[in-house]
Write a protein that holds these residues in place. Structure first.
Motif, PDB file in Angstrom:
ATOM      1  N   ALA A 199       0.815  -1.214   0.000  1.00 20.50           N
ATOM      2  CA  ALA A 199       0.000   0.000   0.000  1.00 20.50           C
ATOM      3  C   ALA A 199       0.846   1.259   0.000  1.00 20.50           C
ATOM      4  N   ASP A 200       0.380   2.249  -0.760  1.00 19.15           N
ATOM      5  CA  ASP A 200       0.983   3.576  -0.737  1.00 19.15           C
ATOM      6  C   ASP A 200       0.471   4.360   0.459  1.00 19.15           C
ATOM      7  N   ARG A 201       1.213   5.388   0.822  1.00 14.89           N
ATOM      8  CA  ARG A 201       0.804   6.261   1.924  1.00 14.89           C
ATOM      9  C   ARG A 201      -0.496   6.976   1.604  1.00 14.89           C
ATOM     10  N   ARG A 205      -6.331   4.268   3.688  1.00 12.85           N
ATOM     11  CA  ARG A 205      -5.775   3.476   4.796  1.00 12.85           C
ATOM     12  C   ARG A 205      -6.837   2.776   5.619  1.00 12.85           C
ATOM     13  N   LEU A 208      -7.535  -0.940   5.068  1.00  6.47           N
ATOM     14  CA  LEU A 208      -6.581  -1.953   5.507  1.00  6.47           C
ATOM     15  C   LEU A 208      -6.997  -2.584   6.833  1.00  6.47           C
ATOM     16  N   ASP A 219       3.748  -1.679   3.907  1.00  6.49           N
ATOM     17  CA  ASP A 219       3.795  -0.243   3.646  1.00  6.49           C
ATOM     18  C   ASP A 219       4.896   0.003   2.626  1.00  6.49           C
ATOM     19  N   LYS A 222       8.010   1.769   3.536  1.00  9.08           N
ATOM     20  CA  LYS A 222       8.944   1.172   4.496  1.00  9.08           C
ATOM     21  C   LYS A 222       9.660  -0.060   3.944  1.00  9.08           C
TER      22      LYS A 222
END
Length: 413
Positions: A199-201, A205, A208, A219, A222
Motif C-alpha cells: 500500500a501507498d501512503r 488506509r 486496511l 507499507d 517502508k
C-alpha cells in the motif's frame, strides 16, 4: 400448492422459445435478462414502451403487434404473462398449464407456475432471492436481501473463500482520493481477496483495517531499499510475492496511471511473465476539487481543464511541462504534488501573462475527515501556504471556477 415452498432452479434458455405477453413496464424490466440469457423471445402485444420497441427494432426480440391468441404458447419453454387484460391473462395461464409451459404472471402470483426471483450479479455469480410461499410474498424485503448480498460480495464485506485454485498475479488498484467509500467496487473486492497488499501512503488506509488477519500488509514507504531505488524495490516486492503463488494487490492512491507510476510496475511484471490486472481509480485531480465545492469545468466559465504535476519546479531542467502555454490557457489548471513549488509555479504563470489576481484554491487531505480548503490568488498563494501551514497532500486549483461554488471563500489579500 401454496402450502409448499417453491423449488428454486436456474433455467437455461439459450435458443429456446420464450413468449412474453404484454409490452409494458413489466416486460421492459424483464426482457433484458431474457435477452442476456440468449432466449428466442416472441413478444405479443398491441403496444409497447419505447424501450421495448427499441429492443424489437434492434432485432433482440420478435414483436407481434396484436393481442394474445390461443396457440401463442405452442413450443414455448417459458412464458411471461404481463398484459393489463385479466381475462386474457387467465386464458394464457390456462394454455400454459395445458402445454406444461412454466408461466409467470405479473398480476396474480397464486395462479402462476413459476415466480421470478430478485436477482443480482457479482463477478460470475448470480444471486437469486425467492420468497418461500405466496401468502408471505414481500417483494421489497426480497429485493433488500438481494441488494445486501450483492453489495457485500462487490465491496468485499461478504467474503466467500475460493475453493478452486486461483491464478496468482498482481492487481494494480487505484484506491481513489482517500475516502474509503470512493474506491471502486472491483477494487474493494480484489482487496478483500488478496493474500498480500502493498500500500501507498496516499491509499485509503481505513480499508486496511478491514482485511482478515492472514493478509500481509506492506507499507511501500517502508520497504528496505538497499541498493535499489524506491520504485525498483517496490517492483521487486511485487514480483517476489506473486512468484510465491500469492494474490497481490498494489493499492495506490488516486488512479494507478495518473502520476502513479503504475505503468512502470506493470512493465516490470510483464518482463517476468506475471499477469497483472489494472483497476482504474478516481483521480484526486477531479474528485478533490469536487469535494471542496469546485467544478473543474463550468458552463460559461471554463471549457477545459489541465492536470499537471508540480513535483518539479518550472525552472528545473527536468521539467516536461510547457508553463508558458499553460499561462495562456483560459480554462482550469489543476496541480498535483505542487505545494512546496507553488510559489515558483505562480511566479512563472504570472510572468507569462496569467493575471496575478487569478483565484487559487488549495484543498488539503481532500475527501477525508481532515479536509480543509484555503483560498488565495496567484499573487498571494506562496505566502498563504506559509501562513496557513498547508501541507501535502493537497490539490491546487487555479482559475475562475474557484469562485463558482457555494463554498467559495474570499482569497487571502
Amino acid at each position: 400448492m401454496a402450502e409448499h415452498p417453491a423449488y428454486p432452479v436456474g433455467l437455461r434458455l439459450t435458443g429456446r422459445r420464450v413468449v412474453v405477453l404484454g409490452g409494458g413496464q413489466v416486460a421492459q424490466r424483464r426482457l433484458p435478462a431474457l435477452i442476456a440469457a440468449g432466449a428466442d423471445i416472441f413478444l405479443v402485444s398491441p403496444r409497447a414502451t419505447p424501450s421495448v420497441e427499441a429492443m424489437a427494432d434492434a432485432g433482440e426480440i420478435t414483436w407481434q403487434r396484436r393481442r394474445y391468441e390461443e396457440g401463442d404458447l405452442e413450443n414455448a419453454w417459458y412464458a411471461l404473462i404481463a398484459t393489463g387484460d385479466t381475462e386474457a391473462n387467465t386464458r394464457a395461464s390456462a394454455e400454459a398449464e395445458r402445454r406444461r409451459v412454466w408461466c409467470v404472471r405479473s398480476d396474480d402470483a397464486d395462479e402462476a407456475t413459476a415466480w421470478t426471483p430478485a436477482t443480482g450479479h457479482s463477478e460470475g455469480v448470480t444471486v437469486a432471492v425467492l420468497t418461500t410461499d405466496a401468502k408471505g410474498r414481500d417483494p421489497r424485503h426480497t429485493a433488500a436481501i438481494r441488494d445486501a448480498v450483492v453489495e457485500g460480495l462487490r465491496d468485499g464485506t461478504l467474503v466467500a473463500p475460493h475453493h478452486r485454485t486461483r491464478t496468482p498475479g498482481v492487481a494494480l488498484v487505484g484506491g481513489g482520493p482517500g475516502d474509503p467509500d470512493l474506491i471502486t467496487v472491483r477494487g474493494r473486492r480484489l482487496l478483500a481477496e488478496a493474500d498480500v497488499v502493498i500500500a501507498d501512503r496516499l491509499g485509503p488506509r481505513d480499508l486496511l483495517a478491514e482485511l482478515p488477519p492472514h493478509v500481509e500488509v506492506i507499507d511501500a514507504a517502508k520497504i528496505p531499499y538497499g541498493r535499489f531505488m524506491a520504485q525498483e524495490a517496490i517492483n521487486s516486492a511485487l514480483i517476489e510475492h506473486a512468484k510465491q503463488g500469492k494474490s497481490v494487490v498494489r493499492l495506490k492512491g488516486g488512479d494507478p496511471y495518473v502520476f502513479g507510476r503504475g505503468m512502470e510496475e506493470l512493465q516490470a511484471l510483464a518482463e517476468v511473465g506475471i499477469p497483472c490486472t489494472v483497476v482504474p481509480g478516481i483521480s484526486s485531480s477531479i474528485s478533490v476539487p469536487s469535494a471542496a465545492g469546485i467544478p473543474v469545468t463550468h458552463r460559461g466559465v471554463a471549457h477545459e481543464f489541465t492536470v499537471v504535476s508540480g513535483h518539479v519546479a518550472p525552472d528545473d531542467e527536468r521539467s516536461l511541462v510547457d508553463w508558458p502555454s499553460l499561462a495562456r490557457l483560459t480554462g482550469t489548471l489543476v496541480i498535483l504534488m505542487g505545494v512546496d513549488k507553488i510559489g515558483k509555479i505562480a511566479e512563472t504563470l504570472v510572468a507569462h501573462g496569467k493575471p496575478a489576481d487569478t483565484p487559487v484554491a488549495l484543498v488539503q487531505e481532500g475527501t477525508t475527515a481532515a479536509q480543509r480548503r484555503v483560498d488565495a490568488t496567484l499573487a498571494t498563494v506562496a505566502e498563504t501556504v506559509r501562513t496557513e501551514d498547508v501541507k501535502p497532500p493537497a490539490v491546487i486549483v487555479i482559475g475562475e471556477v474557484v469562485k463558482v461554488g457555494p463554498t467559495a471563500s474570499a482569497p487571502r489579500e
